[in-house]
Design an enzyme around this catalytic site. Sequence first.
Site, PDB file in Angstrom:
ATOM      1  N   GLU A  29       0.827  -1.210   0.000  1.00 53.05           N
ATOM      2  CA  GLU A  29       0.000   0.000   0.000  1.00 53.05           C
ATOM      3  C   GLU A  29       0.854   1.250   0.000  1.00 53.05           C
ATOM      4  OE1 GLU A  29      -0.596  -2.467   2.080  1.00 53.05           O
ATOM      5  OE2 GLU A  29      -2.399  -3.229   1.123  1.00 53.05           O
ATOM      6  N   HIS A  35     -12.504  -5.548   7.541  1.00 58.02           N
ATOM      7  CA  HIS A  35     -13.150  -5.338   6.259  1.00 58.02           C
ATOM      8  C   HIS A  35     -14.354  -4.434   6.405  1.00 58.02           C
ATOM      9  CE1 HIS A  35     -10.817  -8.998   5.708  1.00 58.02           C
ATOM     10  NE2 HIS A  35     -10.814  -8.714   4.431  1.00 58.02           N
TER      11      HIS A  35
END
Lengths: 399, 390
Positions: B122, B192
């Site tokens: 990321e 999530h």
Amino acid sequence: MFSIARTTLSNAGRRVVNPSMTGIRSMSSEATFDLTGSFKTHNLDIAPNNEITMSKEELIGHFKLMYTMRRMEITCDNEYKSRNIRGFCHLYDGQEAVATGIQAAFEPEDSWITSYRCHCIALLRGGSVSTVLAELFGNTGGMTKGKGGSMHFYSKPDNFFGGQGIVGAQVPVGTGLAFANKYNAKPGEKMNVAIGCYGDGAANQGQIWESANMASLWKLPMIFCIENNHYGMGTSIDRHSSHTDYYKMGNHIPGIRIDGMNVLAVKEGMRFVKDYCGSGNGPMYVEMMTYRYHGHSMSDPGTTYRNREEIAMTRSTRDPLEFVKKTVIDAGFADADEIKQMEKEIRKFVQSEVVKAKEFPLPEPEALFDYVFAKDLTPENQESQKHIRMPDYAKSFWS
Amino acid sequence: QKNKRTNMMSTSISICTRRLHLHKRYLSSLTLKKHNEYYETPQNAKGAFESAPAEPNIDALLPKTNMNLVSSINQTLARILETDSSAIIFGQDISFGGVFRCTINLQNRYGKDRVFNTPLNENGIVGMAVGYASTGSLAIAEIQFADYVFPAFDQIKNEASMFRYRSGNQWNCGKMIVRMPYGAVGHGGHYHSQSPEAFFTHIPGIIVMIPRGPVQAKGMLLSASTSNDPVIFFEPKALYRSKLDDVPDEDYFIPIGKAEIMKEGKDVTVVGWGRQLQVLEKACELAWKNHGISCELIDLRTLAPWDVDTVEASVRKTGKLLVSHESPVTGGVGGEIACAIQERCFLSLEAPIARVCGLDIPFPLAKEKEYLPDEWKNLEAIKKLVEYSK
């Protein structure tokens, strides 16, 4: 202590083309210099040439540039101590050959992004001594109008992307620049390269491994340049890195170790690296063996983690300036008096630039709000940007 | 495949059947117009200053196609790739469409050079977006879930948001969009389901946008692609397939920094964004049906910088404010809104400002229902506000 191949002054491996002219002030305008022992490669079948031809103007130009850098950094030191420069100040003296050599080998279209030790690179790319110093003083005459200060120099016309404060953060950004260069390259032509300079202390940052992986995967023209000055802030290289052969750090990415105190070696090495990366062979790790005389920054005396003898020894045997001076004299391009004259002129020039830099005014308070967002989010002809609501007390209950 | 890619005649990627019509439309407008080129109507030209262009009249934009959020984003991304030749999309697993299929078929149409997968980095992904955008090219980075953005937080905070400021406007990485799905989905668990928008609204220099549906997503994504500031674009993953709406075929730009009043009302101002608006709509309906309370529902749309004027005008009218979001209440965006409003119109307030938000715990798996600010909690808060003000 340093188990590297380095060019000391005693090891005068400089061979002059016209040996009969040695010692006499020669009219020759160029000479060839021997660079054996300056390079070590990893995963490469080819290597840079072991000699470089340089003209008189160029070599004297390098010397002048490096001496200007040295004087500028010493001036920064003095100004910081007299509290004209506040904040942080990371000095580059001792490492001048690295910046000069890279600039000599690169085109203006190659992107350069570096760490916070960026005064001298800013000087090379778009700055003058007065704009660099004005930025350090925080004036509007500075390269970024006083907004950034010591660690944040930028220049759009010269493709210089700064000047980053966060250790290692410039490397993924540099990978993006390399990607842009590859994306915009015309087929059949060499790509412009992007170089990201960082130190040995930053070399183990996670994001650098990530960028190296991506650059190698997509064969980006990225040069990972490690300016190994053997100290990561206050920790010596053996104490902060388990693997000190930084040029081998790319594993299967080829690497080269260059003697960073020899500007000729740096130039020839970077020419080779630029050629390699610009041809689409992918990234390369470049390790420059160099040294910094000052501490990590001005708040670090530099002696709590190393001996004064080490600093003095490096100054006397490996100083890049002394090396170039000796090279110039030995090649017959100039004699000692001329060099002394040049040094005197440069000293005076730097002093006059300091005076010039101090004359600029400080930025207005309104400049605080400039350029947080792009102009098209802010209205023309309005006093304060609508979207930055601090302080917007005109509308609050307490006005 | 290669012929298809290079052949202009087969530029249709949408899942609807009116391919020829769309193709004609796309051919006719192959460059995205800037905001003000659309709105040079007599009404706007003489009007008062606008820091952002006027609201597009969505109802008047015909023809429309019914689609869900995924298709809307997919088609908008295709439109961006088509009109901006420097645009690239990259992220983890996006070449086959990504985990939510937002980028489906884009690699087939626009090639591996422009739509490609990255390794699981990321930090490197966003850093590379910053670098690419700083050369003036459009970089659209996708973070697979908003929960994973934190390794990249340094690049967003210390590089992207400050690039223009620290270089004195010489460089900027404005042409950068970081897209990520956020929000609770019913079974997401800790990693999530997070809504990290509060961390990003605290950063000056970036724009944070959250659409509430397919229509807004297209307009906001197009605005983001032409904006000159880096944009963090949160997409409510719970609405990806479930929210259907009629999306206009042509390009339209939703102004950045402006909130939208979804429903006018006179008793309570209710502010939310993204998926939470669905919940708030239900709460407002219940309040109206069961208690006769008329709520004014405001979608902030842009969280940073947020439209304080619209909310203030509404609170001056109603006197009561309720802010609701999924992320934990402490340090959430609701606190910022509450404080700014009480600074501006303290005397207009008839009740303390209510925040109905998630609990101050990591996002739970088993007790998600108890954690989330559902319509019942919001209804209670609305009732309490009205009671207090009596």
